[in-house]
Design a protein around this motif. Structure first.
Motif, PDB file in Angstrom:
ATOM      1  N   ARG A  55       0.832  -1.210   0.000  1.00 52.09           N
ATOM      2  CA  ARG A  55       0.000   0.000   0.000  1.00 52.09           C
ATOM      3  C   ARG A  55       0.865   1.257   0.000  1.00 52.09           C
ATOM      4  NH1 ARG A  55      -2.458   3.720   3.367  1.00 52.09           N
ATOM      5  NH2 ARG A  55      -4.608   4.209   2.815  1.00 52.09           N
ATOM      6  N   GLU A  56       1.896   1.280   0.854  1.00 56.74           N
ATOM      7  CA  GLU A  56       2.773   2.445   0.917  1.00 56.74           C
ATOM      8  C   GLU A  56       3.493   2.669  -0.417  1.00 56.74           C
ATOM      9  OE1 GLU A  56       2.926   4.847   3.236  1.00 56.74           O
ATOM     10  OE2 GLU A  56       1.218   3.715   4.033  1.00 56.74           O
ATOM     11  N   ALA A  57       3.936   1.588  -1.040  1.00 58.17           N
ATOM     12  CA  ALA A  57       4.607   1.700  -2.335  1.00 58.17           C
ATOM     13  C   ALA A  57       3.649   2.242  -3.399  1.00 58.17           C
ATOM     14  CB  ALA A  57       5.172   0.348  -2.765  1.00 58.17           C
ATOM     15  N   LEU A  58       2.415   1.756  -3.378  1.00 60.05           N
ATOM     16  CA  LEU A  58       1.423   2.247  -4.348  1.00 60.05           C
ATOM     17  C   LEU A  58       1.108   3.711  -4.117  1.00 60.05           C
ATOM     18  CD1 LEU A  58      -1.055  -0.773  -4.447  1.00 60.05           C
ATOM     19  CD2 LEU A  58       0.502  -0.042  -6.266  1.00 60.05           C
ATOM     20  N   LEU A  59       0.930   4.098  -2.853  1.00 57.56           N
ATOM     21  CA  LEU A  59       0.658   5.505  -2.548  1.00 57.56           C
ATOM     22  C   LEU A  59       1.821   6.390  -2.965  1.00 57.56           C
ATOM     23  CD1 LEU A  59      -1.151   5.218   0.889  1.00 57.56           C
ATOM     24  CD2 LEU A  59      -2.158   5.794  -1.336  1.00 57.56           C
ATOM     25  N   GLY A  60       3.041   5.882  -2.817  1.00 59.32           N
ATOM     26  CA  GLY A  60       4.203   6.628  -3.282  1.00 59.32           C
ATOM     27  C   GLY A  60       4.176   6.847  -4.787  1.00 59.32           C
ATOM     28  N   ARG A  61       3.727   5.837  -5.515  1.00 57.06           N
ATOM     29  CA  ARG A  61       3.628   5.973  -6.974  1.00 57.06           C
ATOM     30  C   ARG A  61       2.524   6.936  -7.372  1.00 57.06           C
ATOM     31  NH1 ARG A  61       4.323   0.251  -9.920  1.00 57.06           N
ATOM     32  NH2 ARG A  61       4.145   1.651 -11.700  1.00 57.06           N
ATOM     33  N   LEU A  62       1.484   7.048  -6.518  1.00 56.87           N
ATOM     34  CA  LEU A  62       0.371   7.948  -6.810  1.00 56.87           C
ATOM     35  C   LEU A  62       0.622   9.372  -6.321  1.00 56.87           C
ATOM     36  CD1 LEU A  62      -2.601   5.594  -5.897  1.00 56.87           C
ATOM     37  CD2 LEU A  62      -1.892   6.295  -8.192  1.00 56.87           C
ATOM     38  N   ALA A  63       1.639   9.575  -5.496  1.00 57.64           N
ATOM     39  CA  ALA A  63       1.897  10.878  -4.890  1.00 57.64           C
ATOM     40  C   ALA A  63       1.932  12.027  -5.894  1.00 57.64           C
ATOM     41  CB  ALA A  63       3.185  10.827  -4.073  1.00 57.64           C
ATOM     42  N   PRO A  64       2.503  11.870  -7.080  1.00 58.96           N
ATOM     43  CA  PRO A  64       2.514  12.996  -8.028  1.00 58.96           C
ATOM     44  C   PRO A  64       1.114  13.449  -8.455  1.00 58.96           C
ATOM     45  CG  PRO A  64       4.093  11.333  -8.697  1.00 58.96           C
ATOM     46  CD  PRO A  64       3.291  10.738  -7.577  1.00 58.96           C
ATOM     47  N   PHE A  65       0.115  12.630  -8.198  1.00 61.70           N
ATOM     48  CA  PHE A  65      -1.243  12.948  -8.631  1.00 61.70           C
ATOM     49  C   PHE A  65      -2.130  13.394  -7.480  1.00 61.70           C
ATOM     50  CE2 PHE A  65       0.570   9.597 -11.264  1.00 61.70           C
ATOM     51  CZ  PHE A  65       0.602  10.254 -12.487  1.00 61.70           C
ATOM     52  N   GLU A  66      -1.544  13.706  -6.312  1.00 61.33           N
ATOM     53  CA  GLU A  66      -2.333  14.110  -5.160  1.00 61.33           C
ATOM     54  C   GLU A  66      -3.073  15.414  -5.431  1.00 61.33           C
ATOM     55  OE1 GLU A  66       0.016  14.310  -1.641  1.00 61.33           O
ATOM     56  OE2 GLU A  66       0.123  12.144  -1.437  1.00 61.33           O
ATOM     57  N   LEU A  67      -4.233  15.533  -4.824  1.00 64.63           N
ATOM     58  CA  LEU A  67      -5.035  16.747  -4.921  1.00 64.63           C
ATOM     59  C   LEU A  67      -4.570  17.742  -3.860  1.00 64.63           C
ATOM     60  CD1 LEU A  67      -8.512  15.047  -5.341  1.00 64.63           C
ATOM     61  CD2 LEU A  67      -7.034  15.962  -7.133  1.00 64.63           C
ATOM     62  N   ALA A  68      -5.093  18.966  -3.920  1.00 66.50           N
ATOM     63  CA  ALA A  68      -4.690  20.024  -2.996  1.00 66.50           C
ATOM     64  C   ALA A  68      -4.944  19.643  -1.539  1.00 66.50           C
ATOM     65  CB  ALA A  68      -5.417  21.315  -3.342  1.00 66.50           C
ATOM     66  N   ASP A  69      -5.967  18.857  -1.257  1.00 68.97           N
ATOM     67  CA  ASP A  69      -6.281  18.487   0.129  1.00 68.97           C
ATOM     68  C   ASP A  69      -5.467  17.287   0.598  1.00 68.97           C
ATOM     69  OD1 ASP A  69      -7.479  16.450  -1.240  1.00 68.97           O
ATOM     70  OD2 ASP A  69      -9.482  16.783  -0.440  1.00 68.97           O
ATOM     71  N   ASN A  70      -4.386  16.963  -0.158  1.00 71.42           N
ATOM     72  CA  ASN A  70      -3.452  15.894   0.198  1.00 71.42           C
ATOM     73  C   ASN A  70      -4.074  14.500   0.145  1.00 71.42           C
ATOM     74  OD1 ASN A  70      -0.806  15.206   0.737  1.00 71.42           O
ATOM     75  ND2 ASN A  70      -1.150  15.050   2.928  1.00 71.42           N
ATOM     76  N   HIS A  71      -5.078  14.309  -0.665  1.00 73.54           N
ATOM     77  CA  HIS A  71      -5.673  12.996  -0.877  1.00 73.54           C
ATOM     78  C   HIS A  71      -5.636  12.674  -2.361  1.00 73.54           C
ATOM     79  CE1 HIS A  71      -7.464  13.972   3.043  1.00 73.54           C
ATOM     80  NE2 HIS A  71      -7.363  12.665   3.234  1.00 73.54           N
ATOM     81  N   CYS A  72      -5.515  11.412  -2.666  1.00 70.98           N
ATOM     82  CA  CYS A  72      -5.613  10.985  -4.057  1.00 70.98           C
ATOM     83  C   CYS A  72      -7.083  10.843  -4.402  1.00 70.98           C
ATOM     84  CB  CYS A  72      -4.896   9.647  -4.277  1.00 70.98           C
ATOM     85  SG  CYS A  72      -3.109   9.779  -4.107  1.00 70.98           S
ATOM     86  N   ALA A  73      -7.457  11.277  -5.556  1.00 65.76           N
ATOM     87  CA  ALA A  73      -8.867  11.270  -5.963  1.00 65.76           C
ATOM     88  C   ALA A  73      -9.428   9.861  -6.065  1.00 65.76           C
ATOM     89  CB  ALA A  73      -9.021  11.990  -7.303  1.00 65.76           C
TER      90      ALA A  73
END
Length: 85
Positions: A55-73
């Protein structure tokens, strides 16, 4: 019928295994395609104890796509069922 030894099948498997899932095998002729031909299904798994790291690795890969409220859509917490421990 294609098999897991087919170059196109191997290429399709690489992204899934790179996400932290373990390749478990291929269900040959497992389902029917819309054209009526039979298709293979690749099966991957992630064990419960592997999930926090994956999960942490996947979230790291998604980090460039985070929204302004610091959550992935498109990342939601999994629904807890009565069977989840």
């Amino acid at each position: 019928m294609p098999s897991a030894a087919t170059p196109g099948i191997r290429a399709a498997l690489r992204p899934s295994s790179g996400l932290g899932a373990s390749y478990e095998g291929t269900l040959r002729g497992h389902r029917f395609a819309p054209d009526g031909s039979r298709c293979d299904t690749a099966v991957f798994s992630i064990l419960r104890e592997e999930w926090p790291h994956v999960r942490e690795a996947l979230l790291g890969r998604l980090a460039p796509f985070e929204l302004a409220d610091n959550h992935c859509a498109y990342v939601a917490e999994p629904a807890r069922s009565e069977h989840a421990a």
